[in-house]
Each structure stands twice: as C-alpha cells, then as structure tokens.
Design a protein around this motif. Sequence first.
Motif, PDB file in Angstrom:
ATOM      1  N   LEU A 109       0.817  -1.303  -0.219  1.00 41.24           N
ATOM      2  CA  LEU A 109      -0.094   0.012   0.091  1.00 41.24           C
ATOM      3  C   LEU A 109       0.614   1.531   0.013  1.00 41.24           C
ATOM      4  O   LEU A 109       0.594   2.155  -0.838  1.00 41.24           O
ATOM      5  CB  LEU A 109      -1.068   0.024   1.282  1.00 41.24           C
ATOM      6  N   GLN A 158       2.102   2.181  -3.467  1.00 40.56           N
ATOM      7  CA  GLN A 158       1.350   2.632  -4.249  1.00 40.56           C
ATOM      8  C   GLN A 158       0.738   3.954  -3.970  1.00 40.56           C
ATOM      9  O   GLN A 158      -0.323   4.388  -4.464  1.00 40.56           O
ATOM     10  CB  GLN A 158      -0.050   1.537  -4.048  1.00 40.56           C
ATOM     11  N   LEU A 178      -0.710   5.009  -1.092  1.00 41.50           N
ATOM     12  CA  LEU A 178      -1.606   4.832  -0.109  1.00 41.50           C
ATOM     13  C   LEU A 178      -1.391   4.627   1.252  1.00 41.50           C
ATOM     14  O   LEU A 178      -1.478   3.690   2.151  1.00 41.50           O
ATOM     15  CB  LEU A 178      -2.558   3.298  -0.316  1.00 41.50           C
TER      16      LEU A 178
END
Length: 50
Positions: free
Chosen positions: A23, A26, A28
């Motif tokens: 995450l 990415q 996030l």
Amino acid sequence: MSYNIAEEFLRRAKDYLKASELLFQQGLYEASALDSEVSARLYLNFLNLG
C-alpha cells in the motif's frame, strides 16, 4: 494459550506488514499506516503469548 495461537498471531502480523508495504508503494499512506498498526498489535499479542 497454545503455541499454535501465538504462531497464528505472528503469521497474521507478517501478512499485514507485507500488505502495508504494498500500500505504501502505491501511495496509499493512510491505509498503509493502518495495516502497520494492525501488524504491530498482532505482533504484541504474539509476544504476550510467547
């Protein structure tokens, strides 16, 4: 508690940490932080049972 339960906490902690890394890569960041927190809590449970 049994050794198997402690082992399961450790396995789940590792899974959440891997998810957190993906995450983060990415972008996030908030979701990554939440997964890191869950991983840390699971690892603490493992240590308390060990």
